[in-house]
Motif scaffolding. Structure first.
Motif, PDB file in Angstrom:
ATOM      1  N   MET A 157      10.457  47.622 -30.718  1.00  0.00           N
ATOM      2  CA  MET A 157       9.399  48.336 -31.106  1.00  0.00           C
ATOM      3  C   MET A 157       8.653  48.110 -32.423  1.00  0.00           C
ATOM      4  N   ALA A 158       9.532  47.008 -33.133  1.00  0.00           N
ATOM      5  CA  ALA A 158       9.102  47.209 -34.568  1.00  0.00           C
ATOM      6  C   ALA A 158       7.479  46.518 -34.765  1.00  0.00           C
ATOM      7  N   SER A 159       7.169  45.700 -33.836  1.00  0.00           N
ATOM      8  CA  SER A 159       5.786  45.356 -34.222  1.00  0.00           C
ATOM      9  C   SER A 159       4.756  46.376 -33.606  1.00  0.00           C
ATOM     10  N   TYR A 179       0.010  61.759 -34.006  1.00  0.00           N
ATOM     11  CA  TYR A 179       0.996  62.451 -34.802  1.00  0.00           C
ATOM     12  C   TYR A 179       2.412  62.215 -34.289  1.00  0.00           C
ATOM     13  N   GLU A 180       3.192  61.852 -35.130  1.00  0.00           N
ATOM     14  CA  GLU A 180       4.452  61.530 -35.016  1.00  0.00           C
ATOM     15  C   GLU A 180       5.762  62.092 -35.893  1.00  0.00           C
ATOM     16  N   LYS A 181       6.429  62.849 -35.562  1.00  0.00           N
ATOM     17  CA  LYS A 181       7.196  63.690 -36.647  1.00  0.00           C
ATOM     18  C   LYS A 181       8.398  62.614 -37.078  1.00  0.00           C
ATOM     19  N   GLY A 182       8.651  61.928 -36.670  1.00  0.00           N
ATOM     20  CA  GLY A 182       9.535  60.849 -37.303  1.00  0.00           C
ATOM     21  C   GLY A 182       8.869  59.427 -37.704  1.00  0.00           C
ATOM     22  N   MET A 183       9.712  58.247 -37.574  1.00  0.00           N
ATOM     23  CA  MET A 183       9.181  57.051 -37.530  1.00  0.00           C
ATOM     24  C   MET A 183       8.674  56.577 -36.057  1.00  0.00           C
ATOM     25  N   PRO A 184       7.569  55.968 -35.991  1.00  0.00           N
ATOM     26  CA  PRO A 184       7.141  55.638 -34.606  1.00  0.00           C
ATOM     27  C   PRO A 184       8.026  54.812 -33.892  1.00  0.00           C
ATOM     28  N   GLY A 185       7.979  54.919 -32.631  1.00  0.00           N
ATOM     29  CA  GLY A 185       8.933  53.978 -31.842  1.00  0.00           C
ATOM     30  C   GLY A 185       9.568  54.835 -30.647  1.00  0.00           C
ATOM     31  N   GLY A 186       9.926  55.991 -30.924  1.00  0.00           N
ATOM     32  CA  GLY A 186      10.478  56.601 -29.800  1.00  0.00           C
ATOM     33  C   GLY A 186      11.935  56.657 -29.387  1.00  0.00           C
ATOM     34  N   ALA A 187      12.106  57.173 -28.314  1.00  0.00           N
ATOM     35  CA  ALA A 187      13.704  57.194 -28.088  1.00  0.00           C
ATOM     36  C   ALA A 187      14.343  55.984 -27.674  1.00  0.00           C
ATOM     37  N   ILE A 188      13.412  54.886 -27.441  1.00  0.00           N
ATOM     38  CA  ILE A 188      14.196  53.664 -27.178  1.00  0.00           C
ATOM     39  C   ILE A 188      14.910  52.893 -28.403  1.00  0.00           C
ATOM     40  N   THR A 189      14.204  53.567 -29.370  1.00  0.00           N
ATOM     41  CA  THR A 189      15.012  52.776 -30.923  1.00  0.00           C
ATOM     42  C   THR A 189      16.398  53.318 -31.184  1.00  0.00           C
ATOM     43  N   GLN A 190      17.136  54.167 -30.270  1.00  0.00           N
ATOM     44  CA  GLN A 190      18.454  54.608 -30.318  1.00  0.00           C
ATOM     45  C   GLN A 190      19.374  53.550 -29.176  1.00  0.00           C
ATOM     46  N   SER A 191      18.458  52.795 -28.607  1.00  0.00           N
ATOM     47  CA  SER A 191      19.413  51.678 -27.684  1.00  0.00           C
ATOM     48  C   SER A 191      19.557  50.222 -28.457  1.00  0.00           C
ATOM     49  N   SER A 192      20.753  49.957 -28.264  1.00  0.00           N
ATOM     50  CA  SER A 192      21.175  48.596 -29.009  1.00  0.00           C
ATOM     51  C   SER A 192      20.835  47.265 -28.097  1.00  0.00           C
ATOM     52  N   GLU A 193      20.846  47.690 -26.848  1.00  0.00           N
ATOM     53  CA  GLU A 193      20.455  46.530 -25.968  1.00  0.00           C
ATOM     54  C   GLU A 193      19.247  46.800 -24.822  1.00  0.00           C
ATOM     55  N   VAL A 194      18.271  46.196 -25.141  1.00  0.00           N
ATOM     56  CA  VAL A 194      17.150  46.406 -24.216  1.00  0.00           C
ATOM     57  C   VAL A 194      16.803  44.986 -23.417  1.00  0.00           C
ATOM     58  N   GLU A 195      17.022  44.908 -22.275  1.00  0.00           N
ATOM     59  CA  GLU A 195      16.819  43.557 -21.444  1.00  0.00           C
ATOM     60  C   GLU A 195      15.956  43.729 -20.352  1.00  0.00           C
ATOM     61  N   ASN A 196      15.094  44.831 -20.171  1.00  0.00           N
ATOM     62  CA  ASN A 196      14.350  44.958 -18.998  1.00  0.00           C
ATOM     63  C   ASN A 196      12.949  45.292 -19.288  1.00  0.00           C
ATOM     64  N   TYR A 197      12.385  44.751 -20.468  1.00  0.00           N
ATOM     65  CA  TYR A 197      11.033  44.954 -20.909  1.00  0.00           C
ATOM     66  C   TYR A 197      10.304  43.601 -20.599  1.00  0.00           C
ATOM     67  N   PRO A 198       9.441  43.453 -19.675  1.00  0.00           N
ATOM     68  CA  PRO A 198       8.912  42.424 -19.274  1.00  0.00           C
ATOM     69  C   PRO A 198       8.175  41.116 -20.530  1.00  0.00           C
ATOM     70  N   GLY A 199       8.559  40.216 -20.242  1.00  0.00           N
ATOM     71  CA  GLY A 199       8.298  39.006 -21.271  1.00  0.00           C
ATOM     72  C   GLY A 199       8.943  38.828 -22.416  1.00  0.00           C
ATOM     73  N   ILE A 200      10.008  39.792 -22.548  1.00  0.00           N
ATOM     74  CA  ILE A 200      11.105  39.687 -23.628  1.00  0.00           C
ATOM     75  C   ILE A 200      12.209  39.093 -22.914  1.00  0.00           C
ATOM     76  N   LYS A 201      12.600  37.629 -23.152  1.00  0.00           N
ATOM     77  CA  LYS A 201      13.675  37.236 -22.541  1.00  0.00           C
ATOM     78  C   LYS A 201      15.052  37.402 -22.985  1.00  0.00           C
ATOM     79  N   GLU A 202      15.099  37.722 -24.428  1.00  0.00           N
ATOM     80  CA  GLU A 202      16.417  37.869 -25.142  1.00  0.00           C
ATOM     81  C   GLU A 202      16.783  39.476 -24.981  1.00  0.00           C
ATOM     82  N   VAL A 203      17.839  39.674 -25.011  1.00  0.00           N
ATOM     83  CA  VAL A 203      18.438  40.920 -25.097  1.00  0.00           C
ATOM     84  C   VAL A 203      18.217  41.376 -26.631  1.00  0.00           C
ATOM     85  N   VAL A 204      17.503  42.535 -26.727  1.00  0.00           N
ATOM     86  CA  VAL A 204      16.975  42.757 -28.201  1.00  0.00           C
ATOM     87  C   VAL A 204      17.263  44.400 -28.352  1.00  0.00           C
TER      88      VAL A 204
END
Ligand code: FAD
Ligand code: NAP
Length: 318
Positions: free
Chosen positions: A62-64, A31-56
């Protein structure tokens, strides 16, 4: 009846869904009241998720995730849960905001939390573009630069100490002379050569341009003197609301143990004090409030939920 109801579709909920369905539970709804993805979808730059080399962006990160979960049979219902209870027997009752009710053998609560806003001019406008509520997430973007931290509680002072390891200078901006933070933490901050206290001030505004924050304007409460700090980063730590409302029962008690801050008490397997009820991600005690940790919690909780449902089936309890 559902084998498992997952409340919240951020990194914790989605990972719980992936592990639960891929691990053999068949009737699992997130059950998700909005679109799945959570709070991180508010961030324009993430560079500390392991395995993701680029800043995304958080959106891209969360798209996939939902598609990956759906492949194994997770169902997503776009609905707000208002309460989880256990009125009788072993089943959980999941009440939705449209008045409908579902029953579930096990539940994982992953509803996260919400940092409070301070309410100054520019806070919303520059959120994610220089205004942040997460030093672990964004501190590195200000390496060898000056930043301001707003607040006088434990979080503000602890995060100021964290930022002092990365930034050239940290201004702790507080509206009083006294601090809610533990005296030992205040002492450590005072002894840190990179931290400067600016107290008894109100935040007038955070200003900047299309590129982001350029500074923060403060006003002395006693003299009215205006202080300008030309910093590119402003970290706001003025309190945090844990999204634990779904666990609140009609009599005001919580379905499981929560600590004095409302965070759900869990063990290392994300089990709460209520058998069959798990909590994962930012809602739990001592959460590092990071995507990778929330995802890890979700996997952990799902593994526990699978074992719990198997036990119910084995013992013919449900
Ligand atoms: P959340 O992501 O908060 O998801 C909870 C979900 O539950 C939400 O989608 C919400 O809509 C849903 N929900 C809540 N209540 C209900 C209800 N009653 N019924 C149905 N659904 C409900 N972390 C990093 O690792 N790196 C970063 O760089 C980083 N940057 C960040 C930048 C910003 C601007 C923010 C806000 C956070 C950042 N974080 C970062 C932190 C990270 O986003 C969180 O730690 C993580 O999202 C927590 O995941 P969660 O699944 O526990 O909760
Ligand atoms: P907090 O203790 O409520 O402190 C919030 C701070 O923000 C206060 O100093 C408050 O000022 C200030 N503030 C509130 N609204 C503001 C506004 N609109 N503008 C400017 N300043 C504002 O919150 P927290 O630091 O997040 O801590 C929450 C709880 O978690 C606390 O009980 C804390 O002890 C606990 N915690 C413990 C630890 C630890 O034990 N290691 C670590 C982190 C948090 P005033 O003081 O003037 O009200």
């Amino acid at each position: 009846m559902l084998d498992l109801a997952i409340i919240g579709g951020g990194p914790a909920g989605l990972t719980a869904g992936l592990y639960a369905t891929r691990g053999g539970l068949e009737n699992v709804v997130m059950y998700e009241k909005g679109m799945p993805g959570g709070a991180i979808t508010q961030s324009s730059e993430v560079e500390n998720y392991p395995g993701i080399k680029e800043v995304v962006s958080g959106m891209d990160l969360m798209a996939s995730w939902p598609e990956q979960c759906m492949r194994f049979g997770l169902k997503h219902e776009m609905a707000e849960v208002v309460r989880v209870s256990r009125p009788e027997g072993l089943c959980f009752k999941v009440e939705l905001s449209d008045g409908s009710v579902e029953t579930a053998k096990s539940v994982i609560v992953c509803t996260g939390g919400t940092p409070r806003k301070a309410g100054f001019k520019g806070e919303e406008e520059f959120f994610g573009r220089g205004v942040s509520t997460c030093a672990t997430c964004d501190g590195f973007f200000y390496r060898d630069k000056e930043v301001a931290v707003i607040g006088g509680g434990d979080t503000a002072l602890e995060e100021a100490l964290y930022l002092a390891n990365i930034c050239s200078k940290v201004y702790v901006v507080h509206r009083r002379d006294e601090f809610r933070a533990a005296p030992s933490t205040v002492k450590r901050a005072r002894e840190n050569g990179k931290i400067e206290f600016v107290t008894n001030v109100l935040v007038e505004e955070v200003y900047g341009d299309a590129m982001g924050v350029q500074g923060i304007r403060l006003k002395k409460k006693d003299s009215g003197e205006v202080i300008d700090l030309p910093v590119p980063g402003v970290f706001v730590f003025v309190g945090y609301d844990v999204n634990n409302r779904v666990l609140k029962q009609e009599d005001g008690s919580f379905l499981c143990d929560v600590n004095e801050y409302g965070e759900v008490v869990v063990d290392l397997q994300m089990r709460t004090s209520e058998q069959g009820l798990f909590a994962a991600g930012d809602i739990r005690i001592m959460a590092p409030k990071q995507v990778v940790c929330a995802a890890g919690d979700g996997a952990n909780a799902a593994i526990g939920a699978i074992a719990y449902v198997e036990h119910l089936h084995r013992e013919n309890l449900c």
